[in-house]
Motif scaffolding. Sequence first.
Motif, PDB file in Angstrom:
ATOM      1  N   PHE A 126       0.841  -1.208   0.000  1.00  0.00           N
ATOM      2  CA  PHE A 126       0.000   0.000   0.000  1.00  0.00           C
ATOM      3  C   PHE A 126       0.875   1.257   0.000  1.00  0.00           C
ATOM      4  N   GLY A 151      -4.012  -6.822  -3.841  1.00  0.00           N
ATOM      5  CA  GLY A 151      -4.890  -6.317  -2.771  1.00  0.00           C
ATOM      6  C   GLY A 151      -4.125  -6.170  -1.466  1.00  0.00           C
ATOM      7  N   LYS A 161     -10.400  -3.862   5.800  1.00  0.00           N
ATOM      8  CA  LYS A 161     -10.847  -3.561   4.436  1.00  0.00           C
ATOM      9  C   LYS A 161      -9.749  -3.937   3.463  1.00  0.00           C
ATOM     10  N   THR A 162     -10.102  -4.539   2.354  1.00  0.00           N
ATOM     11  CA  THR A 162      -9.064  -4.865   1.368  1.00  0.00           C
ATOM     12  C   THR A 162      -9.059  -3.808   0.279  1.00  0.00           C
ATOM     13  N   ILE A 163      -7.929  -3.133   0.146  1.00  0.00           N
ATOM     14  CA  ILE A 163      -7.807  -2.054  -0.834  1.00  0.00           C
ATOM     15  C   ILE A 163      -6.870  -2.507  -1.950  1.00  0.00           C
ATOM     16  N   GLN A 164      -7.329  -2.401  -3.183  1.00  0.00           N
ATOM     17  CA  GLN A 164      -6.484  -2.815  -4.311  1.00  0.00           C
ATOM     18  C   GLN A 164      -5.351  -1.810  -4.487  1.00  0.00           C
TER      19      GLN A 164
END
Length: 404
Positions: A126, A151, A161-164
Motif C-alpha cells: 500500500f 490487494g 478492508k481490502t484495498i487494491q
Amino acid sequence: MSPITEEIVPLVKQCDCGHLHYDIPIEQMTVGCDAFEQLVAYLRHKRYEKVAVVADDRTFAAAGKSLCDELENQSIRYTICLVQPDENGDVIADERSIVQVLLETPNDVDVFVAVGAGTIHDITRFSSHKMKVPFISVPTAPSVDGFTSMGAPLIIRGVKKTIQAQAPVAVFAHTGVLSQAPKEMIAAGFGDMVAKYTSLVDWQFAHWMADEPYCPFVHQLTEQSLKACVDHIDDIADGGEQGIRVLMNALLQSGIAMLLMGQSYSASGAEHHLSHYWEMEFLRRNKRQVLHGAKVGVATPMIIEHYQRVFWPLWNKLEERPKSIDETARKRLKANAASIQKLLESLPSPGRVRTMLEKVGGAALPEQLGIDLPLVERSLREAHRLRPNRFTILYFLNEWVLGT
Ligand SMILES: NC(=O)C1=CN([C@@H]2O[C@H](COP(=O)(O)OP(=O)(O)OC[C@H]3O[C@@H](n4cnc5c(N)ncnc54)[C@H](OP(=O)(O)O)[C@@H]3O)[C@@H](O)[C@H]2O)C=CC1
Ligand SMILES: O=C(CO)COP(=O)(O)O
Ligand code: NI
C-alpha cells in the motif's frame, strides 16, 4: 519471467471469459537458495540505486540482515524501516504502520523491498503504491498467498478492508529462509490454501446467483494450486525443501490468480469473512493476533459444515420460504439447481479438511485458536456483512433466506 508467469501469460491471452484480466507486472519470480544474489542482480539490471527495505524485528532477523549485508557488499544504498508492533506485540497492517513507513522512507527512493510475511507485504504494497514506487517481495515465511496479489487487507479505524494497490515487480523467495520459518507459519500457508475449497464454491455460486465477475481460467489456476498442496501434504508436513517449494509456488500462483481478476474472488469467500471478523474482535479485545492461515484453515471445515447442515436442507424447502427470495433468485436457483448440488457435493467432508490441517501441524478447531463458541456463532450470523460487495452462500443464507 519465471516458469509460473511464463506459463500463465500466454494462457491468459487465450482466455475468452470476457472479463478484464489485469497484466502481471511481475518481471522475475525466484524460489531458491540463490534468491538474494538474484535480487541484487535484478536491482543492478533495473538500475535501482536507492532501496527502502521494510521489515520488522523478527523478519529482519530471519532474512533482512543477511539481505542488507548483501546490499552493503554490492555497494547498493539502502534504508531500513523496522515496523513497530502494537501494544499487544503484533505488527498490524494499519494506519500507524503505514504512516511510520511513509515517514521513514526517503522521497527519492527507487524501489521498496518487503522483507516479511503477509502483514509486512500489505504495509509495503500500500505504502509503495501511494508513493508511486514499485516494490519487490522477499517472503520470510510461506504463510499466505498475499505475496503476488495486488490487494492490501488493511485495518482502518478497527475495520479490516481490502484495498487494491499493486503487485510486486519481482519476488525473491529464499528456500533456506522459508524452511526456517516457524512450523505454525508453514501450517498457516497450507490453511490459506485449504480455504480455496470454499472460496471457489462461493465464487461459482456468486457468479450464478449475483453475476459476480468469474473466469474459469483463474478458477482453474487456484484449484491447481490447492490440489498441488493436497497432493504433496506429506512433503509440506515434513517441512523439507520439496514441501516448502510446493507450498510457496502454490501460494504465489494463488496470488497471481487474484491479481488477474484485480480482486480476491478466487481466494476469499465466507471462510475468510469469518477470519476477518475474528481478527477484528481480537483487536477489540486487545488479544494477541492469530495467524491468518490458521484462522481461515479452521473456518473452512466450519463453512463446509454450515453449508451442508443449514444451506442444503433449506435449499429443498425454499419453495415454502417466505417471499424473501425474489422471483429472479428463485429462477436462478432453479436453473442452477443441479450445478449447485454438484458444487456442494464436490466439497471434502469437514473431517477430511480437519485431518489435513492436523497433518501439517495446524489447528483444526476454532477453540484451539482461542475463538470461543459465542464468537463463532456471532460470526456465522454477521461476518458476511464485512464484505457487502462479495456474494457468498453465507451471504445468501443470512440476507436472503434467514434474514438475520
Ligand atoms: N494481500 C493479500 O492478498 C493477502 C493478505 N493477507 C494478509 O496477511 C496477513 C497475515 O500474514 P501472515 O503471514 O499470516 O502473518 P504476519 O505477516 O502477521 O506474520 C505473523 C508473525 O510471523 C512473524 N514472522 C514472519 N516471518 C517470520 C520468520 N521467517 N521467522 C519468524 N517469525 C516470522 C511475524 O513477525 P513480525 O511481527 O516481526 O512481522 C509475525 O509476528 C493478514 O493481515 C492477511 O489479511 C493474507 C492473504 C492474502
Ligand atoms: O486472504 C486473502 C486471500 O487468501 C485475501 O482476502 P481478502 O480480499 O478477503 O482480504
Ligand atoms: Ni487468505
